[in-house]
Motif scaffolding. Structure first.
Motif, PDB file in Angstrom:
ATOM      1  N   VAL A 246       0.864  -1.192   0.000  1.00  0.00           N
ATOM      2  CA  VAL A 246       0.000   0.000   0.000  1.00  0.00           C
ATOM      3  C   VAL A 246       0.894   1.234   0.000  1.00  0.00           C
ATOM      4  O   VAL A 246       1.986   1.228   0.580  1.00  0.00           O
ATOM      5  CB  VAL A 246      -0.931   0.014   1.225  1.00  0.00           C
ATOM      6  CG1 VAL A 246      -1.934  -1.117   1.155  1.00  0.00           C
ATOM      7  CG2 VAL A 246      -0.147  -0.049   2.522  1.00  0.00           C
ATOM      8  N   PRO A 247       0.463   2.303  -0.625  1.00  0.00           N
ATOM      9  CA  PRO A 247       1.252   3.541  -0.582  1.00  0.00           C
ATOM     10  C   PRO A 247       1.323   4.079   0.852  1.00  0.00           C
ATOM     11  O   PRO A 247       0.503   3.759   1.710  1.00  0.00           O
ATOM     12  CB  PRO A 247       0.474   4.489  -1.514  1.00  0.00           C
ATOM     13  CG  PRO A 247      -0.413   3.611  -2.322  1.00  0.00           C
ATOM     14  CD  PRO A 247      -0.720   2.417  -1.489  1.00  0.00           C
ATOM     15  N   TYR A 248       2.329   4.902   1.085  1.00  0.00           N
ATOM     16  CA  TYR A 248       2.510   5.414   2.435  1.00  0.00           C
ATOM     17  C   TYR A 248       1.320   6.264   2.876  1.00  0.00           C
ATOM     18  O   TYR A 248       0.921   6.228   4.055  1.00  0.00           O
ATOM     19  CB  TYR A 248       3.803   6.235   2.516  1.00  0.00           C
ATOM     20  CG  TYR A 248       3.959   6.909   3.855  1.00  0.00           C
ATOM     21  CD1 TYR A 248       4.217   6.165   5.006  1.00  0.00           C
ATOM     22  CD2 TYR A 248       3.822   8.294   3.976  1.00  0.00           C
ATOM     23  CE1 TYR A 248       4.346   6.774   6.244  1.00  0.00           C
ATOM     24  CE2 TYR A 248       3.952   8.911   5.217  1.00  0.00           C
ATOM     25  CZ  TYR A 248       4.211   8.143   6.336  1.00  0.00           C
ATOM     26  OH  TYR A 248       4.326   8.753   7.566  1.00  0.00           O
ATOM     27  N   GLU A 249       0.717   7.024   1.974  1.00  0.00           N
ATOM     28  CA  GLU A 249      -0.433   7.855   2.347  1.00  0.00           C
ATOM     29  C   GLU A 249      -1.606   6.992   2.795  1.00  0.00           C
ATOM     30  O   GLU A 249      -2.291   7.329   3.772  1.00  0.00           O
ATOM     31  CB  GLU A 249      -0.844   8.734   1.153  1.00  0.00           C
ATOM     32  CG  GLU A 249       0.181   9.801   0.793  1.00  0.00           C
ATOM     33  CD  GLU A 249       0.405  10.776   1.942  1.00  0.00           C
ATOM     34  OE1 GLU A 249      -0.553  11.021   2.709  1.00  0.00           O
ATOM     35  OE2 GLU A 249       1.542  11.274   2.075  1.00  0.00           O
ATOM     36  N   ASP A 376      15.441   5.543  10.128  1.00  0.00           N
ATOM     37  CA  ASP A 376      14.657   6.198   9.078  1.00  0.00           C
ATOM     38  C   ASP A 376      13.355   6.752   9.632  1.00  0.00           C
ATOM     39  O   ASP A 376      12.777   6.235  10.591  1.00  0.00           O
ATOM     40  CB  ASP A 376      14.352   5.225   7.945  1.00  0.00           C
ATOM     41  CG  ASP A 376      15.616   4.826   7.209  1.00  0.00           C
ATOM     42  OD1 ASP A 376      16.524   5.667   7.111  1.00  0.00           O
ATOM     43  OD2 ASP A 376      15.704   3.669   6.755  1.00  0.00           O
ATOM     44  N   CYS A 377      12.894   7.826   8.986  1.00  0.00           N
ATOM     45  CA  CYS A 377      11.624   8.461   9.347  1.00  0.00           C
ATOM     46  C   CYS A 377      10.840   8.725   8.070  1.00  0.00           C
ATOM     47  O   CYS A 377      11.372   9.313   7.107  1.00  0.00           O
ATOM     48  CB  CYS A 377      11.885   9.774  10.102  1.00  0.00           C
ATOM     49  SG  CYS A 377      10.384  10.688  10.524  1.00  0.00           S
ATOM     50  N   HIS A 378       9.585   8.303   8.040  1.00  0.00           N
ATOM     51  CA  HIS A 378       8.758   8.519   6.857  1.00  0.00           C
ATOM     52  C   HIS A 378       8.423   9.992   6.658  1.00  0.00           C
ATOM     53  O   HIS A 378       8.292  10.447   5.518  1.00  0.00           O
ATOM     54  CB  HIS A 378       7.452   7.721   6.981  1.00  0.00           C
ATOM     55  CG  HIS A 378       7.670   6.236   7.082  1.00  0.00           C
ATOM     56  ND1 HIS A 378       8.192   5.480   6.055  1.00  0.00           N
ATOM     57  CD2 HIS A 378       7.447   5.362   8.100  1.00  0.00           C
ATOM     58  CE1 HIS A 378       8.270   4.214   6.419  1.00  0.00           C
ATOM     59  NE2 HIS A 378       7.823   4.121   7.663  1.00  0.00           N
ATOM     60  N   GLU A 379       8.291  10.729   7.731  1.00  0.00           N
ATOM     61  CA  GLU A 379       7.847  12.122   7.649  1.00  0.00           C
ATOM     62  C   GLU A 379       8.986  13.084   7.319  1.00  0.00           C
ATOM     63  O   GLU A 379       8.748  14.154   6.763  1.00  0.00           O
ATOM     64  CB  GLU A 379       7.192  12.538   8.976  1.00  0.00           C
ATOM     65  CG  GLU A 379       5.979  11.709   9.348  1.00  0.00           C
ATOM     66  CD  GLU A 379       4.811  11.948   8.410  1.00  0.00           C
ATOM     67  OE1 GLU A 379       4.780  13.022   7.755  1.00  0.00           O
ATOM     68  OE2 GLU A 379       3.936  11.076   8.316  1.00  0.00           O
ATOM     69  N   ASN A 380      10.201  12.709   7.694  1.00  0.00           N
ATOM     70  CA  ASN A 380      11.326  13.640   7.519  1.00  0.00           C
ATOM     71  C   ASN A 380      12.517  12.917   6.911  1.00  0.00           C
ATOM     72  O   ASN A 380      13.419  12.465   7.617  1.00  0.00           O
ATOM     73  CB  ASN A 380      11.711  14.252   8.872  1.00  0.00           C
ATOM     74  CG  ASN A 380      12.743  15.354   8.734  1.00  0.00           C
ATOM     75  OD1 ASN A 380      13.079  15.782   7.618  1.00  0.00           O
ATOM     76  ND2 ASN A 380      13.267  15.817   9.856  1.00  0.00           N
ATOM     77  N   PRO A 381      12.544  12.756   5.601  1.00  0.00           N
ATOM     78  CA  PRO A 381      13.689  12.079   4.960  1.00  0.00           C
ATOM     79  C   PRO A 381      14.979  12.878   5.006  1.00  0.00           C
ATOM     80  O   PRO A 381      16.053  12.341   4.718  1.00  0.00           O
ATOM     81  CB  PRO A 381      13.206  11.877   3.518  1.00  0.00           C
ATOM     82  CG  PRO A 381      12.188  12.940   3.297  1.00  0.00           C
ATOM     83  CD  PRO A 381      11.512  13.157   4.616  1.00  0.00           C
TER      84      PRO A 381
END
Length: 472
Positions: A246-249, A376-381
């Motif tokens: 599934v996409p991250y959104e 890793d962070c999904h919100e802040n690459p």
């Protein structure tokens, strides 16, 4: 005369080892000092042998229960005197022999006895065991007095001839195989092909082989999870079930819906920590490595965490690993601003007494057993560009230890830390081309939550909480 004692009923006490025997005197051999009893009883139980012979050295006490001859005529007292002499002779401590009457050459004692019970020498215990094996032990213990038997129930009908062989061929001839196979639904042949499957027009009910399923099985549906936007990356389980990514959104919307249903962030962090630590314990060797007898070889695990939710998941995993006896080192730099979930997890982790460092210089220089990557962070690459992140990633790549990445960043960017295993949460995200082995973790999202965001979902986990995923 030896014939005077034939037919008399006697009781012979052979001590604690051999017990007490009772029976009718069948022969007396004066020269060999033996006496034989027919139809004997051993400790109150009927012996399987028709005749038993005793040596005088084994007889502790001999009593006459019924003298069948004229030597015990009324008024003569001869029977009582004879019994006394037998008892006295049996109790002599020097010779321990019973003075049996003289037996002439033409007496019945010339018949060879069936079984002779001999006392083994004192130095040999195996001979005594072999002697005891000739008779079946009864319920009477330690040579105690024989139990009273009910002659009406046990005294008759025991002298049947058991030596006749069973006629197997004659008994087998009575079995009508054709009739039996006919009843089983066969055609009456002996070929063993009695099963049939209900041919058209056959009035007989269908029968099946032992390895055939009599229930009509429904076809297996391997695509039990569908997403609103199909066509993305897909995986499959060991049983062949298709698990789409599934996409991250959409994944973010799924977690938000789960929080509205009551699956809070704290509960997700705890579930993720438990499942990821269980996977790490399995990778470390499980029960073969973590045992009370192996305390000098505890595995060492380093967790690299950042100041975000993914880092909080790593701290939760570190706490559970420490609780299970693993040597844990938590790397978490000193940040000016840190999420509240990370602060709460660090406070819980501090209660384990395990090590926590804020600089890469404090990490081990020698290889460890496992590195768990939660940088890793999904919100802040953009965190990848910071010095602390790059230093931690370089240390992980140079340590030569296998790496497990928990909930890594999506996309096709080059990964800073090369992981051997990747653990996705709930549903997998689209991952870049990698040789890593992908696993899926059940974080407890209910089925109705998936339906709320448009995902038709049926759990692929079965009896496990972490399952491997394969690329088709």
């Amino acid at each position: 005369m030896a014939t005077d004692w034939l037919g008399s009923v006697v009781s012979i006490n052979c001590g604690l080892t051999l017990g007490i025997y009772q029976g009718e005197v069948s022969s007396v051999d004066h020269s060999c000092q033996t006496i034989s009893l027919k139809q004997p009883y051993h400790n109150g139980v009927r012996c399987p042998l028709p005749e038993v012979t005793f040596s005088a050295v084994d007889i502790k006490e001999l009593k006459f229960l019924d003298i069948h001859n004229t030597v015990n005529k009324p008024g003569t007292g001869q029977g009582a005197a004879t019994e006394s002499s037998f008892n006295a002779s049996a109790r002599r401590g020097q010779s321990n022999k019973v003075a049996l009457p003289h037996v002439p050459n033409n007496s019945q004692s010339t018949t060879a006895p069936i079984t002779i019970l001999r006392r083994a020498p004192a130095a040999s215990s195996n001979s005594r065991g072999a002697t005891q094996a000739t008779q079946k032990k009864s319920g009477a213990r330690n040579g105690g007095p024989a139990r009273t038997r009910d002659d009406e129930c046990f005294g008759a009908g025991t002298d049947e001839n058991m030596d006749a062989d069973f006629d197997f061929e004659g008994n087998l001839a009575l079995f009508d195989k054709a009739a039996v196979f006919s009843q089983m639904g066969g055609a009456g042949s002996h070929s063993g092909r009695a099963q049939h499957h209900g041919a058209p027009g056959d009035p007989r009910p269908a029968s099946y082989r032992h390895d055939e399923n009599i229930l009509e099985a429904k076809p297996v549906v391997y695509r039990q999870i569908t997403v609103p936007q199909p066509g993305g990356q897909e995986f499959c389980t060991d049983s062949g079930l298709v698990v789409p990514s599934v996409p991250y959104e959409l994944h973010k919307r799924l977690l938000a819906a789960a929080e509205r249903w009551g699956l809070s962030l704290e509960r997700r962090l705890e579930t993720t920590g438990v499942c990821s630590s269980q996977m790490a314990l399995t990778l470390l060797g499980g029960p073969n490595r973590l045992t009370p007898k192996n305390v000098h070889q505890k595995p060492t695990v380093v967790l690299l965490c950042g100041p975000h939710i993914q880092g909080a998941q790593g701290v939760s995993c570190a706490r559970h690993l420490a609780n299970h006896g693993v040597e844990v080192i938590l790397f978490l730099p000193n940040f000016v601003k840190m999420q509240e979930s990370v602060t709460s997890e660090v406070q819980l982790y501090s209660g384990t007494g395990s090590k926590q460092v804020a600089s890469v210089k404090d990490l081990p220089t020698s290889p460890v057993d496992l590195v768990i990557n939660c940088l890793d962070c999904h919100e802040n690459p953009l965190l990848r560009e910071q010095s602390w992140y790059q230093s931690a990633a370089d240390w992980a790549n140079q340590n030569r230890a296998p790496v497990l990445s928990i909930d890594p960043m999506v996309g096709s960017q080059h990964r800073s830390v090369e992981a051997k295993w990747i653990l996705s949460l709930g549903l997998p995200l689209p991952l870049a081309e990698t040789d890593s082995r992908v696993y899926l973790c059940d974080i407890g999202i209910p089925k109705m939550v998936f339906q709320e965001v448009g995902i038709r979902y049926h759990s692929p986990f079965g009896c496990k909480f972490v399952i491997p995923l394969h690329t088709p």
